[in-house]
Each structure stands twice: as structure tokens, then as C-alpha cells.
Scaffold this motif. Structure first.
Motif, PDB file in Angstrom:
ATOM      1  N   CYS A 289       0.745  -1.157   0.113  1.00 19.43           N
ATOM      2  CA  CYS A 289      -0.027  -0.075   0.057  1.00 19.43           C
ATOM      3  C   CYS A 289       0.804   1.103  -0.001  1.00 19.43           C
ATOM      4  CB  CYS A 289      -1.048   0.030   1.499  1.00 19.43           C
ATOM      5  SG  CYS A 289      -2.055   1.332   1.136  1.00 19.43           S
ATOM      6  N   GLN A 290       0.588   2.129  -0.783  1.00 19.82           N
ATOM      7  CA  GLN A 290       1.525   3.356  -0.979  1.00 19.82           C
ATOM      8  C   GLN A 290       0.849   4.560  -0.351  1.00 19.82           C
ATOM      9  OE1 GLN A 290       2.192   3.951  -5.041  1.00 19.82           O
ATOM     10  NE2 GLN A 290       3.139   2.218  -5.434  1.00 19.82           N
ATOM     11  N   SER A 291       0.033   4.469   0.671  1.00 19.93           N
ATOM     12  CA  SER A 291      -0.768   5.433   1.323  1.00 19.93           C
ATOM     13  C   SER A 291      -0.249   5.420   2.773  1.00 19.93           C
ATOM     14  CB  SER A 291      -2.081   5.288   1.562  1.00 19.93           C
ATOM     15  OG  SER A 291      -2.436   6.206   1.998  1.00 19.93           O
ATOM     16  N   THR A 292      -0.123   6.703   3.320  1.00 15.42           N
ATOM     17  CA  THR A 292       0.204   6.597   4.956  1.00 15.42           C
ATOM     18  C   THR A 292      -1.029   6.943   5.571  1.00 15.42           C
ATOM     19  OG1 THR A 292       1.035   8.999   4.505  1.00 15.42           O
ATOM     20  CG2 THR A 292       2.530   7.352   4.205  1.00 15.42           C
ATOM     21  N   LYS A 293      -2.133   6.989   5.139  1.00 12.21           N
ATOM     22  CA  LYS A 293      -3.192   7.464   5.614  1.00 12.21           C
ATOM     23  C   LYS A 293      -3.744   6.461   6.403  1.00 12.21           C
ATOM     24  CE  LYS A 293      -4.432  11.000   2.903  1.00 12.21           C
ATOM     25  NZ  LYS A 293      -5.534  11.716   1.925  1.00 12.21           N
TER      26      LYS A 293
ATOM     27  N   CYS B   7      -6.918   4.374   4.735  1.00 13.70           N
ATOM     28  CA  CYS B   7      -6.451   3.808   3.678  1.00 13.70           C
ATOM     29  C   CYS B   7      -5.737   2.383   3.686  1.00 13.70           C
ATOM     30  CB  CYS B   7      -5.375   4.845   2.369  1.00 13.70           C
ATOM     31  SG  CYS B   7      -6.360   6.241   2.057  1.00 13.70           S
ATOM     32  N   LEU B   8      -4.816   2.425   4.618  1.00 10.21           N
ATOM     33  CA  LEU B   8      -4.073   1.449   5.361  1.00 10.21           C
ATOM     34  C   LEU B   8      -5.143   0.405   5.672  1.00 10.21           C
ATOM     35  CD1 LEU B   8      -0.980   2.959   6.972  1.00 10.21           C
ATOM     36  CD2 LEU B   8      -1.066   1.712   4.741  1.00 10.21           C
ATOM     37  N   ALA B   9      -5.974   0.804   6.614  1.00  8.17           N
ATOM     38  CA  ALA B   9      -6.852  -0.247   7.153  1.00  8.17           C
ATOM     39  C   ALA B   9      -7.627  -0.867   5.937  1.00  8.17           C
ATOM     40  CB  ALA B   9      -7.790   0.664   8.090  1.00  8.17           C
ATOM     41  N   PHE B  10      -8.160   0.160   4.968  1.00 12.38           N
ATOM     42  CA  PHE B  10      -8.887  -0.659   3.651  1.00 12.38           C
ATOM     43  C   PHE B  10      -7.999  -1.478   3.090  1.00 12.38           C
ATOM     44  CE2 PHE B  10     -10.343  -0.751  -0.611  1.00 12.38           C
ATOM     45  CZ  PHE B  10     -11.431  -1.028  -0.520  1.00 12.38           C
ATOM     46  N   HIS B  11      -6.942  -1.161   2.726  1.00 12.46           N
ATOM     47  CA  HIS B  11      -5.899  -2.202   2.210  1.00 12.46           C
ATOM     48  C   HIS B  11      -5.837  -3.428   2.919  1.00 12.46           C
ATOM     49  CE1 HIS B  11      -2.593  -3.319  -0.513  1.00 12.46           C
ATOM     50  NE2 HIS B  11      -2.001  -3.579   0.616  1.00 12.46           N
ATOM     51  N   PHE B  12      -5.568  -3.362   4.135  1.00  9.20           N
ATOM     52  CA  PHE B  12      -5.253  -4.776   4.865  1.00  9.20           C
ATOM     53  C   PHE B  12      -6.734  -5.385   4.809  1.00  9.20           C
ATOM     54  CE2 PHE B  12      -2.009  -2.092   7.626  1.00  9.20           C
ATOM     55  CZ  PHE B  12      -1.044  -2.450   6.449  1.00  9.20           C
ATOM     56  N   GLN B  13      -7.683  -4.748   5.094  1.00  8.64           N
ATOM     57  CA  GLN B  13      -9.018  -5.641   5.302  1.00  8.64           C
ATOM     58  C   GLN B  13      -9.106  -6.269   3.772  1.00  8.64           C
ATOM     59  OE1 GLN B  13     -11.796  -2.840   6.885  1.00  8.64           O
ATOM     60  NE2 GLN B  13     -10.715  -2.785   8.763  1.00  8.64           N
TER      61      GLN B  13
END
Length: 134
Positions: free
Chosen positions: A54-58, A61-67
Motif C-alpha cells: 500500500c502506497q498510502s500513509t493515511k 487507506c491502510l486499514a482498507f488495504h489490509f482488510q
């Protein structure tokens, strides 16, 4: 120390440590096996599904990517179970989907008759290309 039987009937021993001295050996062994299974989940998520890409630091966004990655992994495990397969290979599932998509792209772009191609005896062989186990 836990005693196990090997495939050849010999006794095997291994030592597991735990900070809770009240837990019986069987419980510690069950926890260890669960931990080992969880490590495989994270390994597959990192190697095959891009858990760490994931290229975001928010935080959102990270939570969405991991989920999304973990949901994809769970859907692959469910599909594998519904197909009744004894072993699980995320790479084989990815190869299945890639091959099906690639063949459909070729059929569509060349304006070929999909029904006649899918009935060809070599079509299943093309779907299995690149897989570890046929």
C-alpha cells in the motif's frame, strides 16, 4: 516437552516454552499450531496479495488495504474448501484466474467463437498452464 508419533511410527519430541506455567502441554501445543497457521496466512498475504504494497500513509487507506487483502485471502481459502481440495496454494488460484482471464482476452480480441474453443479438448490444459500441480 511434547511427544508425537512420526509417519514411520517413531516417537518425536519437541520443546515448547510458555510464560504461563499453569497451561497444560496440550493447550500450549494447540496454541502453537494456531500460531503456525496464522503465520502462513500472513506469508501468503505478503507474498501473493501485496499486503505490504500500500502506497498510502493515511490510517483509513491502510486499514482498507489490509482488510481487502485479508478478505481476498479468506475468499480464496473458502473457494479452495468448497472445491474439496486437500491442499491450498494461493499461487495456483492466482494462476487459474490469470489463465482464464488471458484466454478470454484472446478469444474476445480475435473475435473467436468462445463456445467452440472452450469445448476443445486442449482448453483445460491451457487453463492449467503454469500451475505447480495439475
Amino acid at each position: 516437552m511434547v511427544t508425537t508419533q512420526t509417519k514411520k511410527g517413531r516417537k518425536g519430541f519437541f520443546l515448547l516454552g510458555c510464560s504461563d506455567l499453569t497451561l497444560p502441554a496440550d493447550t500450549i501445543l494447540a496454541y502453537y499450531r494456531l500460531r503456525f497457521a496464522i503465520e502462513f496466512l500472513f506469508r501468503d498475504a505478503k507474498q501473493h496479495l501485496g499486503l505490504t504494497h500500500c502506497q498510502s500513509t493515511k490510517e483509513k487507506c491502510l486499514a482498507f488495504h489490509f482488510q481487502a487483502v485479508m478478505m481476498t485471502l479468506n475468499l480464496c481459502l473458502l473457494e479452495n474448501r468448497l472445491q474439496g481440495k486437500a491442499t491450498f496454494s494461493l499461487q495456483d488460484i492466482k494462476t487459474d484466474y490469470f489463465n482464464a482471464h488471458w484466454l478470454q482476452t484472446i478469444i474476445t480480441n480475435l473475435d473467436l467463437n468462445a463456445e467452440s474453443i472452450e469445448m476443445h479438448p486442449n482448453y483445460p490444459k491451457l487453463l492449467r498452464m503454469g500451475k505447480m500441480a495439475a
